[in-house]
Design a protein around this motif. Sequence first.
Motif, PDB file in Angstrom:
ATOM      1  N   ALA A  48      50.027  21.347  88.944  1.00  0.00           N
ATOM      2  CA  ALA A  48      48.585  21.209  88.700  1.00  0.00           C
ATOM      3  C   ALA A  48      48.237  21.888  87.383  1.00  0.00           C
ATOM      4  CB  ALA A  48      47.797  21.847  89.849  1.00  0.00           C
ATOM      5  N   ALA A  49      47.189  21.391  86.730  1.00  0.00           N
ATOM      6  CA  ALA A  49      46.741  21.976  85.459  1.00  0.00           C
ATOM      7  C   ALA A  49      46.355  23.430  85.677  1.00  0.00           C
ATOM      8  CB  ALA A  49      45.571  21.182  84.897  1.00  0.00           C
ATOM      9  N   GLY A  50      46.744  24.288  84.746  1.00  0.00           N
ATOM     10  CA  GLY A  50      46.440  25.711  84.852  1.00  0.00           C
ATOM     11  C   GLY A  50      47.551  26.510  85.511  1.00  0.00           C
ATOM     12  N   GLU A  51      48.474  25.828  86.184  1.00  0.00           N
ATOM     13  CA  GLU A  51      49.574  26.577  86.803  1.00  0.00           C
ATOM     14  C   GLU A  51      50.478  27.185  85.731  1.00  0.00           C
ATOM     15  OE1 GLU A  51      50.184  24.716  91.228  1.00  0.00           O
ATOM     16  OE2 GLU A  51      51.523  24.013  89.653  1.00  0.00           O
ATOM     17  N   HIS A  52      51.083  28.297  86.091  1.00  0.00           N
ATOM     18  CA  HIS A  52      52.036  28.934  85.193  1.00  0.00           C
ATOM     19  C   HIS A  52      53.382  28.224  85.269  1.00  0.00           C
ATOM     20  CE1 HIS A  52      49.656  32.986  85.392  1.00  0.00           C
ATOM     21  NE2 HIS A  52      48.972  32.000  84.868  1.00  0.00           N
ATOM     22  N   LEU A  87      66.400  27.244  86.917  1.00  0.00           N
ATOM     23  CA  LEU A  87      65.260  26.555  87.523  1.00  0.00           C
ATOM     24  C   LEU A  87      64.023  26.731  86.657  1.00  0.00           C
ATOM     25  CD1 LEU A  87      65.389  27.222  91.382  1.00  0.00           C
ATOM     26  CD2 LEU A  87      66.262  25.281  90.067  1.00  0.00           C
ATOM     27  N   VAL A  88      63.341  25.643  86.367  1.00  0.00           N
ATOM     28  CA  VAL A  88      62.011  25.665  85.771  1.00  0.00           C
ATOM     29  C   VAL A  88      61.048  25.270  86.868  1.00  0.00           C
ATOM     30  CG1 VAL A  88      60.483  24.715  84.028  1.00  0.00           C
ATOM     31  CG2 VAL A  88      62.904  24.910  83.566  1.00  0.00           C
ATOM     32  N   PHE A  89      59.958  26.023  87.010  1.00  0.00           N
ATOM     33  CA  PHE A  89      59.033  25.690  88.100  1.00  0.00           C
ATOM     34  C   PHE A  89      57.625  26.119  87.748  1.00  0.00           C
ATOM     35  CE2 PHE A  89      58.728  30.037  89.716  1.00  0.00           C
ATOM     36  CZ  PHE A  89      59.907  30.609  89.251  1.00  0.00           C
ATOM     37  N   THR A  90      56.687  25.583  88.480  1.00  0.00           N
ATOM     38  CA  THR A  90      55.279  25.934  88.266  1.00  0.00           C
ATOM     39  C   THR A  90      54.713  26.536  89.546  1.00  0.00           C
ATOM     40  OG1 THR A  90      54.203  23.904  89.057  1.00  0.00           O
ATOM     41  CG2 THR A  90      55.116  23.847  86.829  1.00  0.00           C
ATOM     42  N   ALA A  91      53.724  27.420  89.366  1.00  0.00           N
ATOM     43  CA  ALA A  91      53.033  28.019  90.513  1.00  0.00           C
ATOM     44  C   ALA A  91      51.634  28.414  90.059  1.00  0.00           C
ATOM     45  CB  ALA A  91      53.799  29.236  91.038  1.00  0.00           C
ATOM     46  N   PRO A  92      50.669  28.382  90.979  1.00  0.00           N
ATOM     47  CA  PRO A  92      49.315  28.788  90.610  1.00  0.00           C
ATOM     48  C   PRO A  92      49.298  30.237  90.132  1.00  0.00           C
ATOM     49  CG  PRO A  92      49.356  27.799  92.813  1.00  0.00           C
ATOM     50  CD  PRO A  92      50.772  28.000  92.392  1.00  0.00           C
ATOM     51  N   ALA A  93      48.340  30.546  89.261  1.00  0.00           N
ATOM     52  CA  ALA A  93      48.243  31.891  88.682  1.00  0.00           C
ATOM     53  C   ALA A  93      48.143  32.963  89.769  1.00  0.00           C
ATOM     54  CB  ALA A  93      47.030  31.961  87.758  1.00  0.00           C
ATOM     55  N   ARG A 152      57.709  34.075  82.852  1.00  0.00           N
ATOM     56  CA  ARG A 152      56.659  33.096  82.644  1.00  0.00           C
ATOM     57  C   ARG A 152      56.694  32.669  81.188  1.00  0.00           C
ATOM     58  NH1 ARG A 152      50.205  33.522  81.978  1.00  0.00           N
ATOM     59  NH2 ARG A 152      50.051  31.326  81.421  1.00  0.00           N
ATOM     60  N   ILE A 153      56.796  31.359  80.933  1.00  0.00           N
ATOM     61  CA  ILE A 153      56.946  30.872  79.560  1.00  0.00           C
ATOM     62  C   ILE A 153      55.810  29.976  79.122  1.00  0.00           C
ATOM     63  CG2 ILE A 153      59.456  31.056  79.575  1.00  0.00           C
ATOM     64  CD1 ILE A 153      59.561  28.003  80.047  1.00  0.00           C
ATOM     65  N   GLY A 154      54.897  29.624  80.010  1.00  0.00           N
ATOM     66  CA  GLY A 154      53.836  28.724  79.571  1.00  0.00           C
ATOM     67  C   GLY A 154      52.888  28.349  80.680  1.00  0.00           C
ATOM     68  N   THR A 155      52.113  27.282  80.429  1.00  0.00           N
ATOM     69  CA  THR A 155      51.024  26.873  81.308  1.00  0.00           C
ATOM     70  C   THR A 155      50.959  25.346  81.358  1.00  0.00           C
ATOM     71  OG1 THR A 155      49.800  28.808  80.507  1.00  0.00           O
ATOM     72  CG2 THR A 155      48.528  27.158  81.724  1.00  0.00           C
ATOM     73  N   MET A 156      50.719  24.812  82.542  1.00  0.00           N
ATOM     74  CA  MET A 156      50.471  23.378  82.664  1.00  0.00           C
ATOM     75  C   MET A 156      49.051  23.099  82.180  1.00  0.00           C
ATOM     76  SD  MET A 156      53.332  22.251  83.824  1.00  0.00           S
ATOM     77  CE  MET A 156      52.837  20.542  84.050  1.00  0.00           C
ATOM     78  N   THR A 157      48.887  21.953  81.505  1.00  0.00           N
ATOM     79  CA  THR A 157      47.590  21.599  80.907  1.00  0.00           C
ATOM     80  C   THR A 157      47.230  20.157  81.263  1.00  0.00           C
ATOM     81  OG1 THR A 157      48.602  20.698  78.910  1.00  0.00           O
ATOM     82  CG2 THR A 157      48.112  23.057  78.902  1.00  0.00           C
ATOM     83  N   GLU A 158      45.958  19.819  81.063  1.00  0.00           N
ATOM     84  CA  GLU A 158      45.607  18.400  81.066  1.00  0.00           C
ATOM     85  C   GLU A 158      46.316  17.750  79.881  1.00  0.00           C
ATOM     86  OE1 GLU A 158      43.998  17.159  83.468  1.00  0.00           O
ATOM     87  OE2 GLU A 158      43.043  18.907  84.382  1.00  0.00           O
ATOM     88  N   GLY A 159      46.340  16.428  79.839  1.00  0.00           N
ATOM     89  CA  GLY A 159      46.970  15.739  78.719  1.00  0.00           C
ATOM     90  C   GLY A 159      48.380  15.319  79.061  1.00  0.00           C
ATOM     91  N   GLU A 160      49.231  15.261  78.039  1.00  0.00           N
ATOM     92  CA  GLU A 160      50.616  14.858  78.299  1.00  0.00           C
ATOM     93  C   GLU A 160      51.560  15.487  77.283  1.00  0.00           C
ATOM     94  OE1 GLU A 160      51.014  10.609  75.974  1.00  0.00           O
ATOM     95  OE2 GLU A 160      50.361  10.569  78.075  1.00  0.00           O
ATOM     96  N   GLY A 161      52.831  15.575  77.648  1.00  0.00           N
ATOM     97  CA  GLY A 161      53.843  16.068  76.734  1.00  0.00           C
ATOM     98  C   GLY A 161      53.899  17.590  76.699  1.00  0.00           C
ATOM     99  N   VAL A 162      54.999  18.089  76.153  1.00  0.00           N
ATOM    100  CA  VAL A 162      55.223  19.528  76.084  1.00  0.00           C
ATOM    101  C   VAL A 162      54.968  19.996  74.655  1.00  0.00           C
ATOM    102  CG1 VAL A 162      56.867  21.391  76.496  1.00  0.00           C
ATOM    103  CG2 VAL A 162      57.001  19.273  77.853  1.00  0.00           C
ATOM    104  N   SER A 163      54.069  20.935  74.483  1.00  0.00           N
ATOM    105  CA  SER A 163      53.805  21.512  73.165  1.00  0.00           C
ATOM    106  C   SER A 163      54.396  22.911  73.134  1.00  0.00           C
ATOM    107  CB  SER A 163      52.298  21.594  72.905  1.00  0.00           C
ATOM    108  OG  SER A 163      51.722  20.305  73.044  1.00  0.00           O
ATOM    109  N   VAL A 164      55.158  23.196  72.078  1.00  0.00           N
ATOM    110  CA  VAL A 164      55.837  24.490  71.963  1.00  0.00           C
ATOM    111  C   VAL A 164      55.229  25.252  70.795  1.00  0.00           C
ATOM    112  CG1 VAL A 164      58.073  25.626  71.721  1.00  0.00           C
ATOM    113  CG2 VAL A 164      57.939  23.372  72.818  1.00  0.00           C
TER     114      VAL A 164
END
Lengths: 327, 327
Positions: free
Chosen positions: A156-160, A272-278, A297-309
């Motif tokens: 989900a958007a906003g997840e770490h 393992l790469v994974f996402t979880a709510p903040a 923790r290396i980043g955040t899920m966002t709206e939109g598409e693709g991975v920005s580094v």
Amino acid sequence: MPGRPRPGEFELIGELFAPLAADEPGALGLLDDAALIAPRAGFDLATAVDTLVEGVHFLSSDPPFDVARKLLRVNLSDLAAMGARPRVYLLGLAVPDGIGFDWLRGFARGLASDQARFGISLAGGDTTAISGPACLSLTAIGEVEPGRSPLRANAAAGEHVYVSGTVGDAALGLRALRGEDLGLSESGREAAIARYRVPEPRLELGMALLASAAIDVSDGLIADIGHICAASGLGANVEAARVPLSGAARSALGRGAVEIVDLLTGGDDYELVFTAPADRSDAVRAAAARARVPVARIGTMTEGEGVSVFDTANARIAIDRAGYRHF
Amino acid sequence: MPGRPRPGEFELIGELFAPLAADEPGALGLLDDAALIAPRAGFDLATAVDTLVEGVHFLSSDPPFDVARKLLRVNLSDLAAMGARPRVYLLGLAVPDGIGFDWLRGFARGLASDQARFGISLAGGDTTAISGPACLSLTAIGEVEPGRSPLRANAAAGEHVYVSGTVGDAALGLRALRGEDLGLSESGREAAIARYRVPEPRLELGMALLASAAIDVSDGLIADIGHICAASGLGANVEAARVPLSGAARSALGRGAVEIVDLLTGGDDYELVFTAPADRSDAVRAAAARARVPVARIGTMTEGEGVSVFDTANARIAIDRAGYRHF
């Protein structure tokens, strides 16, 4: 069917492989056309298949003990990403004339060693000839409670975004094996090669986590985060400086022998790469501690598409190729 | 991991393979690291793996539609020998550059056709590159009631030995494809080639039977009966004249183009060989009628070891090689 008439399959099965199936009654001593697996009530079966091809996924000079462990572990890594506990596996081996009994004995020893370590048994298989590179396929079957698996589509958007261990070492190891001078210390070089040859499936972490979405790093960190993004219909921001690197990787990077992009897009790490709510960050840390695996923790899920580094100056790093792709 | 960087795997999966997984929720749209199979209560899972190698198990000139069906069916034949009902399968494909999208589209069409026919769905898989012949591995998973499978080790002395359909046609078909003149009629030649290219798994028969021991004929009739003998610690007598032959095989035999031993030891027929007590012969016939598959009694299980084959004068026929063996 009429392959080359060549004795050996039954001896091979009896001497090398039947002992690997001795602890699993459903393997039927490898005597029958199929294994019979009795499912444990209340569990789904997670099934994954991965194939290693000589010259593509392993080198002819790699020790067979390590090739076997890699074959098993890349599949166990898939089970880890689903939060599943390993149970049995099946082998489909196509092996050229050049690979003899000694090689296969080393291969069987590697399997035996990892069976003991990961609590899994051989349940069935097939061996055949091939006029070409060895083609080794393995199907792993594990158990997982229904609804427990962190599917790629569930971010989900906003997840770490988190990753376990360190990233890029396997790519360094492969380059070292190919003769590149990366200026690594002897121990750093050996550690990188070991990571390329024998990945460490994060099974305990996978079972301990309650992540939203997960994947194992096989195509490369950025490409694999991209798979979560695509399946979830989201984008992701990754801060390059937060991506955990080994001492060897930091040293190669400092010396200019590799670029950060090489490490972020190198495959075969099987972290393992994974996402979880903040609000679950404490639970993530607790699970990582229980599994005794570092998690960053290396980043955040966002709206939109693709991975920005992004680099430390918050400038975007261009990623030309998001990771190697097999066929 | 770093295979050759080559776009295509995701397009391939999306366009060709995801549609084959649409009916199986556990396939997760082929998006995840593993499939999640929910077992049906009261059933064991029968799991079999078989690998077909280009140049060994199929010819480069074979239509991909047929190669796909053969790959699926040789595995379904293993499930048939266990009395199991097919449920899902996983693919492990290693494919060289020479095999392009068109070939794979034909391959996927063959799978789709057989999925509809046999009530099975794709649940997962892996595709990769290989610098050599195509190496196609498939894991089939079926359901069977515990204790229902006729294991190879369960034959008893005095039991009758049966075989379904006709034997030796696939070996004739391969010889015809290799350019041998067997003096067959055009329709006989085509039928033999079709049997080589696309076997008929005897699933209905396998599910209808209550046999003691069973195996599918892949190594050759005599070799496969030998597997039952070895697993059961018994021997078997087979009367060659009772072995059912097709019109084409009888004609090639009459003309001296093949010998009976060639037919008895030819592989790839994928008929079921099974044993049952003498007092169950009516039940065997009834099951065969229900499955609409001809079944013939061809011999008897005995004390001792090995398979002895007799001609109509009750003289023993020498079998030099009990069947081709792969690797």
